[in-house]
Design an enzyme around this catalytic site. Sequence first.
Site, mmCIF file in Angstrom:
data_model
loop_
_atom_site.group_PDB
_atom_site.id
_atom_site.type_symbol
_atom_site.label_atom_id
_atom_site.label_comp_id
_atom_site.label_asym_id
_atom_site.label_seq_id
_atom_site.Cartn_x
_atom_site.Cartn_y
_atom_site.Cartn_z
ATOM 1 N N SER A 146 -2.189 1.827 -6.388
ATOM 2 C CA SER A 146 -3.355 1.559 -5.541
ATOM 3 C C SER A 146 -4.524 1.096 -6.394
ATOM 4 C CB SER A 146 -3.732 2.855 -4.809
ATOM 5 O OG SER A 146 -5.071 2.830 -4.356
ATOM 6 N N TYR A 187 -6.534 11.467 -3.343
ATOM 7 C CA TYR A 187 -5.730 10.244 -3.343
ATOM 8 C C TYR A 187 -5.837 9.533 -4.690
ATOM 9 C CZ TYR A 187 -4.063 5.716 -1.504
ATOM 10 O OH TYR A 187 -3.380 4.547 -1.272
HETATM 11 P P1 NAP Z 1 1.017 4.066 6.380
HETATM 12 O O1 NAP Z 1 0.840 2.938 7.322
HETATM 13 O O2 NAP Z 1 0.277 5.341 6.584
HETATM 14 O O3 NAP Z 1 2.593 4.367 6.218
HETATM 15 C C1 NAP Z 1 2.978 5.408 5.343
HETATM 16 C C2 NAP Z 1 4.412 5.750 5.685
HETATM 17 O O4 NAP Z 1 4.832 6.858 4.873
HETATM 18 C C3 NAP Z 1 4.557 6.184 7.146
HETATM 19 O O5 NAP Z 1 5.758 5.702 7.679
HETATM 20 C C4 NAP Z 1 4.580 7.695 7.014
HETATM 21 O O6 NAP Z 1 5.223 8.348 8.065
HETATM 22 C C5 NAP Z 1 5.382 7.848 5.731
HETATM 23 N N1 NAP Z 1 5.251 9.203 5.193
HETATM 24 C C6 NAP Z 1 4.111 9.906 5.001
HETATM 25 N N2 NAP Z 1 4.399 11.123 4.511
HETATM 26 C C7 NAP Z 1 5.754 11.183 4.388
HETATM 27 C C8 NAP Z 1 6.660 12.181 3.932
HETATM 28 N N3 NAP Z 1 6.237 13.394 3.518
HETATM 29 N N4 NAP Z 1 7.988 11.909 3.957
HETATM 30 C C9 NAP Z 1 8.433 10.711 4.397
HETATM 31 N N5 NAP Z 1 7.629 9.710 4.840
HETATM 32 C C10 NAP Z 1 6.299 9.963 4.825
HETATM 33 O O7 NAP Z 1 0.625 3.592 4.916
HETATM 34 P P2 NAP Z 1 0.652 2.129 4.269
HETATM 35 O O8 NAP Z 1 -0.713 1.547 4.336
HETATM 36 O O9 NAP Z 1 1.839 1.366 4.749
HETATM 37 O O10 NAP Z 1 0.857 2.572 2.748
HETATM 38 C C11 NAP Z 1 2.151 2.670 2.176
HETATM 39 C C12 NAP Z 1 1.928 3.014 0.718
HETATM 40 O O11 NAP Z 1 1.042 2.043 0.136
HETATM 41 C C13 NAP Z 1 1.251 4.359 0.498
HETATM 42 O O12 NAP Z 1 1.762 4.956 -0.675
HETATM 43 C C14 NAP Z 1 -0.221 3.976 0.280
HETATM 44 O O13 NAP Z 1 -0.901 4.959 -0.477
HETATM 45 C C15 NAP Z 1 -0.066 2.702 -0.468
HETATM 46 N N6 NAP Z 1 -1.206 1.789 -0.447
HETATM 47 C C16 NAP Z 1 -1.719 1.373 0.752
HETATM 48 C C17 NAP Z 1 -2.765 0.433 0.726
HETATM 49 C C18 NAP Z 1 -3.398 -0.092 1.978
HETATM 50 O O14 NAP Z 1 -4.461 -0.716 1.853
HETATM 51 N N7 NAP Z 1 -2.806 0.103 3.138
HETATM 52 C C19 NAP Z 1 -3.235 -0.054 -0.488
HETATM 53 C C20 NAP Z 1 -2.686 0.448 -1.678
HETATM 54 C C21 NAP Z 1 -1.654 1.361 -1.638
HETATM 55 P P3 NAP Z 1 4.268 9.101 9.148
HETATM 56 O O15 NAP Z 1 3.811 8.029 10.073
HETATM 57 O O16 NAP Z 1 5.153 10.109 9.793
HETATM 58 O O17 NAP Z 1 3.122 9.743 8.376
HETATM 59 C C1 GCO Z 2 -9.543 3.825 0.971
HETATM 60 C C2 GCO Z 2 -8.312 3.005 1.236
HETATM 61 C C3 GCO Z 2 -7.621 2.676 -0.061
HETATM 62 C C4 GCO Z 2 -6.346 1.930 0.200
HETATM 63 C C5 GCO Z 2 -5.677 1.561 -1.062
HETATM 64 C C6 GCO Z 2 -6.489 0.636 -1.913
HETATM 65 O O1 GCO Z 2 -9.858 4.696 1.787
HETATM 66 O O2 GCO Z 2 -10.178 3.561 -0.064
HETATM 67 O O3 GCO Z 2 -7.432 3.680 2.107
HETATM 68 O O4 GCO Z 2 -7.358 3.840 -0.780
HETATM 69 O O5 GCO Z 2 -5.456 2.706 0.922
HETATM 70 O O6 GCO Z 2 -5.192 2.637 -1.768
HETATM 71 O O7 GCO Z 2 -5.660 0.134 -2.935
#
Ligand code: NAP
Ligand code: GCO
Length: 262
Positions: free
Chosen positions: A147, A160
């Site tokens: 992230s 986080y």
């Molecule tokens: P999301 O939409 O919240 O999806 C996360 C997924 O992980 C959901 O399907 C969730 O299921 C599942 N999950 C959560 N806890 C779990 C557990 N204990 N066991 C199994 N599955 C679990 O998040 P996203 O935005 O797609 O993010 C995916 C990854 O990318 C995460 O690691 C996040 O930190 C990272 N990330 C996101 C962003 C962003 O801007 N979106 C940027 C950088 C990194 P539930 O629906 O049941 O919770």
């Molecule tokens: C926040 C956002 C970010 C993104 C991501 C950025 O609240 O700052 O959720 O943390 O999820 O991790 O790379």
Amino acid sequence: MNINKNFSLEGKIALVTGAAYGIGFALAKSYAQAGATIVFNDINQELVDKGLKSYEELGIKAFGYVCDVTNEPKVMELVETIEKEVGVIDILVNNAGIIKRIPMLEMKAEEFRQVIDVDLTAPFIVAKAVIPGMIKKGHGKIINICSMMSELGRETVSAYAAAKGGLKMLTKNIASEYGEYNIQCNGLGPGYIETPQTAPIRTPGHPFNEFIIAKTPAARWGKPEDLAGPAVFLASDASDFVNGHILYVDGGILAYIGKQPQ
Ligand code: NAP
Ligand code: GCO
């Protein structure tokens, strides 16, 4: 030899955790398009069924399992089941994750632990479960979804950021400890991406929405599909000498001080 072959995932089995939707789903879709067999888990049957339907609508025959990635015995059982029903895992994407946006002084230790458990301990647990099979197979790819918070802090995301900073170093350590078995472990660091996780801070007019657009040279939020090419690269033979690297796919946020006031 055609260089494109190096980017093929034909014949590979990819486990993407938490991939019923969001970034995980987009990465799994791109892996299927590159030829991989897709395996995913989610925390409940309803989400797994939703994911299976979504993959099917794209013509992807995926394998879905219910598993909480923080539960080590269940993860070990999941990997054994996958190895029996699908085959030994070639590619692991530790994608499942949660975030809690709470000012640190108001966050309970239990809430802090919950985020660390899913975002840092679980990638350790799942990697530990799949590495033995990769060693036997003579190769493996582990991609940890890091992230911006692997590098930067901001208000309300102390747990986080601690987890994602730790995940960056866990990535480097797995790379160091298992590189000799032809296992490459790298991080993929998305910028701010349009998914359910960021929906609360992305509504048009929300101050954070404007802030991120001003902080991103690309002047837009990322889409999960923006991550597909870099993710396929890290999962393919094309990255066999890339190890312990965090590949940021952020539209330039980490390079940019932010739009100067007009
Ligand atoms: P999301 O939409 O919240 O999806 C996360 C997924 O992980 C959901 O399907 C969730 O299921 C599942 N999950 C959560 N806890 C779990 C557990 N204990 N066991 C199994 N599955 C679990 O998040 P996203 O935005 O797609 O993010 C995916 C990854 O990318 C995460 O690691 C996040 O930190 C990272 N990330 C996101 C962003 C962003 O801007 N979106 C940027 C950088 C990194 P539930 O629906 O049941 O919770
Ligand atoms: C926040 C956002 C970010 C993104 C991501 C950025 O609240 O700052 O959720 O943390 O999820 O991790 O790379």
